[in-house]
Design a protein around this motif. Structure first.
Motif, PDB file in Angstrom:
ATOM      1  N   MET A  42       0.971  -1.165   0.031  1.00  0.00           N
ATOM      2  CA  MET A  42      -0.014  -0.010   0.012  1.00  0.00           C
ATOM      3  C   MET A  42       0.839   1.267   0.072  1.00  0.00           C
ATOM      4  SD  MET A  42      -2.402   1.674   3.031  1.00  0.00           S
ATOM      5  CE  MET A  42      -3.815   0.504   2.923  1.00  0.00           C
ATOM      6  N   THR A  43       0.617   2.015  -0.926  1.00  0.00           N
ATOM      7  CA  THR A  43       1.274   3.290  -1.072  1.00  0.00           C
ATOM      8  C   THR A  43       1.079   4.443   0.080  1.00  0.00           C
ATOM      9  OG1 THR A  43       1.476   3.036  -3.467  1.00  0.00           O
ATOM     10  CG2 THR A  43       2.021   5.349  -2.554  1.00  0.00           C
ATOM     11  N   LYS A  44       1.929   5.011   0.786  1.00  0.00           N
ATOM     12  CA  LYS A  44       1.258   6.080   1.957  1.00  0.00           C
ATOM     13  C   LYS A  44       0.873   7.337   1.138  1.00  0.00           C
ATOM     14  CE  LYS A  44       4.269   5.548   5.750  1.00  0.00           C
ATOM     15  NZ  LYS A  44       5.314   6.272   6.709  1.00  0.00           N
ATOM     16  N   ILE A  45      -0.174   7.814   1.641  1.00  0.00           N
ATOM     17  CA  ILE A  45      -0.590   9.233   1.254  1.00  0.00           C
ATOM     18  C   ILE A  45       0.307  10.270   1.778  1.00  0.00           C
ATOM     19  CG2 ILE A  45      -2.605  10.923   1.757  1.00  0.00           C
ATOM     20  CD1 ILE A  45      -4.407   8.497   2.067  1.00  0.00           C
ATOM     21  N   LYS A  46       0.718  11.163   1.090  1.00  0.00           N
ATOM     22  CA  LYS A  46       1.436  12.312   1.330  1.00  0.00           C
ATOM     23  C   LYS A  46       0.774  13.637   1.625  1.00  0.00           C
ATOM     24  CE  LYS A  46       5.509  12.850  -0.349  1.00  0.00           C
ATOM     25  NZ  LYS A  46       6.843  13.011  -1.275  1.00  0.00           N
ATOM     26  N   ILE A  47       0.743  14.166   2.889  1.00  0.00           N
ATOM     27  CA  ILE A  47       0.031  15.637   2.931  1.00  0.00           C
ATOM     28  C   ILE A  47       1.157  16.445   3.334  1.00  0.00           C
ATOM     29  CG2 ILE A  47      -2.032  14.441   3.655  1.00  0.00           C
ATOM     30  CD1 ILE A  47      -1.357  15.400   6.494  1.00  0.00           C
ATOM     31  N   VAL A  48       0.930  17.628   3.044  1.00  0.00           N
ATOM     32  CA  VAL A  48       1.638  18.622   3.532  1.00  0.00           C
ATOM     33  C   VAL A  48       0.679  19.448   4.565  1.00  0.00           C
ATOM     34  CG1 VAL A  48       2.530  21.111   2.955  1.00  0.00           C
ATOM     35  CG2 VAL A  48       3.112  19.257   1.597  1.00  0.00           C
ATOM     36  N   ASN A  49       1.299  19.711   5.928  1.00  0.00           N
ATOM     37  CA  ASN A  49       0.479  20.270   6.879  1.00  0.00           C
ATOM     38  C   ASN A  49       1.034  21.820   6.921  1.00  0.00           C
ATOM     39  OD1 ASN A  49      -1.228  20.697   8.843  1.00  0.00           O
ATOM     40  ND2 ASN A  49      -0.245  18.934  10.154  1.00  0.00           N
ATOM     41  N   LEU A  50       0.746  22.682   6.497  1.00  0.00           N
ATOM     42  CA  LEU A  50       1.021  24.121   6.427  1.00  0.00           C
ATOM     43  C   LEU A  50       0.665  24.975   7.699  1.00  0.00           C
ATOM     44  CD1 LEU A  50       2.574  26.138   4.521  1.00  0.00           C
ATOM     45  CD2 LEU A  50       0.197  27.037   3.853  1.00  0.00           C
ATOM     46  N   VAL A  51       1.689  25.523   8.366  1.00  0.00           N
ATOM     47  CA  VAL A  51       1.446  26.154   9.415  1.00  0.00           C
ATOM     48  C   VAL A  51       2.498  27.687   9.363  1.00  0.00           C
ATOM     49  CG1 VAL A  51       0.854  24.508  10.968  1.00  0.00           C
ATOM     50  CG2 VAL A  51       3.215  25.445  10.914  1.00  0.00           C
ATOM     51  N   GLY A  52       1.875  28.599   9.904  1.00  0.00           N
ATOM     52  CA  GLY A  52       2.657  29.988   9.920  1.00  0.00           C
ATOM     53  C   GLY A  52       2.481  30.746  11.090  1.00  0.00           C
ATOM     54  N   ALA A  53       1.509  30.504  11.848  1.00  0.00           N
ATOM     55  CA  ALA A  53       1.184  31.362  13.347  1.00  0.00           C
ATOM     56  C   ALA A  53       0.509  30.392  14.247  1.00  0.00           C
ATOM     57  CB  ALA A  53      -0.005  32.158  12.850  1.00  0.00           C
ATOM     58  N   ARG A  54       0.713  30.873  15.445  1.00  0.00           N
ATOM     59  CA  ARG A  54       0.514  30.126  16.833  1.00  0.00           C
ATOM     60  C   ARG A  54      -0.645  29.449  16.537  1.00  0.00           C
ATOM     61  NH1 ARG A  54      -2.275  32.902  20.650  1.00  0.00           N
ATOM     62  NH2 ARG A  54      -2.044  34.308  19.400  1.00  0.00           N
ATOM     63  N   PRO A  55      -2.011  30.080  16.189  1.00  0.00           N
ATOM     64  CA  PRO A  55      -3.104  29.245  16.327  1.00  0.00           C
ATOM     65  C   PRO A  55      -2.941  27.954  15.333  1.00  0.00           C
ATOM     66  CG  PRO A  55      -3.601  31.524  15.988  1.00  0.00           C
ATOM     67  CD  PRO A  55      -2.191  31.342  15.828  1.00  0.00           C
ATOM     68  N   GLN A  56      -2.210  28.222  14.077  1.00  0.00           N
ATOM     69  CA  GLN A  56      -2.211  26.932  13.299  1.00  0.00           C
ATOM     70  C   GLN A  56      -1.502  25.897  13.794  1.00  0.00           C
ATOM     71  OE1 GLN A  56      -0.735  29.636  10.228  1.00  0.00           O
ATOM     72  NE2 GLN A  56      -2.563  29.462   8.868  1.00  0.00           N
ATOM     73  N   ILE A  57      -0.282  26.268  14.390  1.00  0.00           N
ATOM     74  CA  ILE A  57       0.319  25.050  15.184  1.00  0.00           C
ATOM     75  C   ILE A  57      -0.402  24.392  16.186  1.00  0.00           C
ATOM     76  CG2 ILE A  57       2.507  24.829  16.532  1.00  0.00           C
ATOM     77  CD1 ILE A  57       3.686  27.558  15.332  1.00  0.00           C
ATOM     78  N   ILE A  58      -1.084  25.179  16.746  1.00  0.00           N
ATOM     79  CA  ILE A  58      -1.988  24.508  17.957  1.00  0.00           C
ATOM     80  C   ILE A  58      -2.930  23.497  17.169  1.00  0.00           C
ATOM     81  CG2 ILE A  58      -3.705  24.608  19.797  1.00  0.00           C
ATOM     82  CD1 ILE A  58      -2.149  27.404  20.279  1.00  0.00           C
ATOM     83  N   LYS A  59      -3.647  23.828  16.113  1.00  0.00           N
ATOM     84  CA  LYS A  59      -4.491  23.041  15.539  1.00  0.00           C
ATOM     85  C   LYS A  59      -3.975  22.012  14.737  1.00  0.00           C
ATOM     86  CE  LYS A  59      -7.534  27.038  15.084  1.00  0.00           C
ATOM     87  NZ  LYS A  59      -7.364  28.197  14.608  1.00  0.00           N
ATOM     88  N   ALA A  60      -2.725  22.190  13.933  1.00  0.00           N
ATOM     89  CA  ALA A  60      -2.081  21.079  13.355  1.00  0.00           C
ATOM     90  C   ALA A  60      -1.698  19.960  14.230  1.00  0.00           C
ATOM     91  CB  ALA A  60      -0.898  21.785  12.445  1.00  0.00           C
ATOM     92  N   SER A  61      -1.299  20.267  15.358  1.00  0.00           N
ATOM     93  CA  SER A  61      -0.933  19.368  16.370  1.00  0.00           C
ATOM     94  C   SER A  61      -1.738  18.351  16.646  1.00  0.00           C
ATOM     95  CB  SER A  61      -0.490  20.039  17.840  1.00  0.00           C
ATOM     96  OG  SER A  61      -1.729  20.226  18.378  1.00  0.00           O
ATOM     97  N   SER A  82       0.641   6.208  10.956  1.00  0.00           N
ATOM     98  CA  SER A  82       2.127   6.408  10.620  1.00  0.00           C
ATOM     99  C   SER A  82       2.343   5.499   9.437  1.00  0.00           C
ATOM    100  CB  SER A  82       3.039   6.249  11.829  1.00  0.00           C
ATOM    101  OG  SER A  82       2.959   4.986  12.307  1.00  0.00           O
ATOM    102  N   GLY A  83       1.755   4.353   9.351  1.00  0.00           N
ATOM    103  CA  GLY A  83       1.967   3.485   8.182  1.00  0.00           C
ATOM    104  C   GLY A  83       1.310   3.751   6.919  1.00  0.00           C
ATOM    105  N   LYS A  84       0.425   4.930   7.172  1.00  0.00           N
ATOM    106  CA  LYS A  84      -0.463   5.161   5.899  1.00  0.00           C
ATOM    107  C   LYS A  84      -0.332   6.555   5.331  1.00  0.00           C
ATOM    108  CE  LYS A  84      -4.173   1.808   7.238  1.00  0.00           C
ATOM    109  NZ  LYS A  84      -5.628   1.740   7.671  1.00  0.00           N
ATOM    110  N   ILE A  85       0.142   7.314   6.206  1.00  0.00           N
ATOM    111  CA  ILE A  85       0.193   8.995   6.081  1.00  0.00           C
ATOM    112  C   ILE A  85       1.874   9.365   6.424  1.00  0.00           C
ATOM    113  CG2 ILE A  85      -0.546  10.993   6.307  1.00  0.00           C
ATOM    114  CD1 ILE A  85      -3.275   9.974   7.268  1.00  0.00           C
ATOM    115  N   ASN A  86       2.057   9.966   5.166  1.00  0.00           N
ATOM    116  CA  ASN A  86       3.359  10.710   5.383  1.00  0.00           C
ATOM    117  C   ASN A  86       3.120  11.956   5.397  1.00  0.00           C
ATOM    118  OD1 ASN A  86       6.219  11.440   5.315  1.00  0.00           O
ATOM    119  ND2 ASN A  86       6.224  11.086   2.971  1.00  0.00           N
ATOM    120  N   GLU A  87       3.550  12.793   6.611  1.00  0.00           N
ATOM    121  CA  GLU A  87       3.187  14.135   6.822  1.00  0.00           C
ATOM    122  C   GLU A  87       4.333  14.863   6.669  1.00  0.00           C
ATOM    123  OE1 GLU A  87       1.719  17.136  10.467  1.00  0.00           O
ATOM    124  OE2 GLU A  87       2.792  15.215  11.035  1.00  0.00           O
TER     125      GLU A  87
END
Length: 174
Positions: A1-20, A31-36
């Protein structure tokens, strides 16, 4: 199975908190299915507005940090678009996740949509109805450039419907 690759974009404090929350779920459950790939634009760049949240919330160090810092809206957003576009073309993710209403959000929405990468907007549909606020322009533009919208409230969902979005046009129902 190929892993899904996502880009998780943050820039400001609220985004970092939500992305966590997404980062933690990927690390603990997928972790075996998604490459972040974490991209930090550097919109918030000092330790107390950025690094402390990566440390406290146990988020991996960003794979990329654009280090854009402070500037007028146009310059800051333009530098972000250029950097994000390069990363997207290099990494070729399955999607790009953006959050909220910052210049980082708008830059991600524009770079992703113009390069035909699916853009997922978390916190879509929120409105102040005050276009004098830069964040309001970022919200509206990001929603209209995104592929998949996650509205956090019923009011946000209704705002999107009033702007012409239709659930039946979602890529998940097509």
């Amino acid at each position: 199975m190929t892993k899904i690759k996502i880009v998780n974009l943050v820039g400001a404090r609220p985004q970092i908190i939500k992305a966590s929350a997404i980062s933690r779920s990927i690390r603990n459950l997928f972790s075996g299915k998604i490459n972040e790939i974490i991209v930090h634009t550097g919109q918030h760049y000092d330790r107390e507005m950025s690094q402390v949240f990566f440390d406290e919330l146990e988020i991996s160090k960003p794979n990329y940090n654009l280090g854009v810092g402070s500037a007028r809206h146009g310059r800051q957003t333009g530098l972000m678009i250029t950097g994000i576009e390069e990363i997207l073309l290099t990494e070729k993710p399955d999607c790009l996740i953006i959050y909220g209403d910052t210049n980082s959000t708008l830059a991600g929405a524009l770079a992703g949509s113009k390069q035909h990468f699916p853009v997922v907007h978390v916190e879509a549909g929120l409105r102040s109805f005050n276009k004098k606020m830069p964040e309001e322009i970022n919200r509206i533009m990001s929603d209209h450039a995104s592929t998949l919208l996650f509205a956090p409230t019923n009011a946000a969902f209704k705002n999107l419907m009033a702007e012409g979005f239709k659930p039946e046009n979602s890529p998940l129902t097509a």
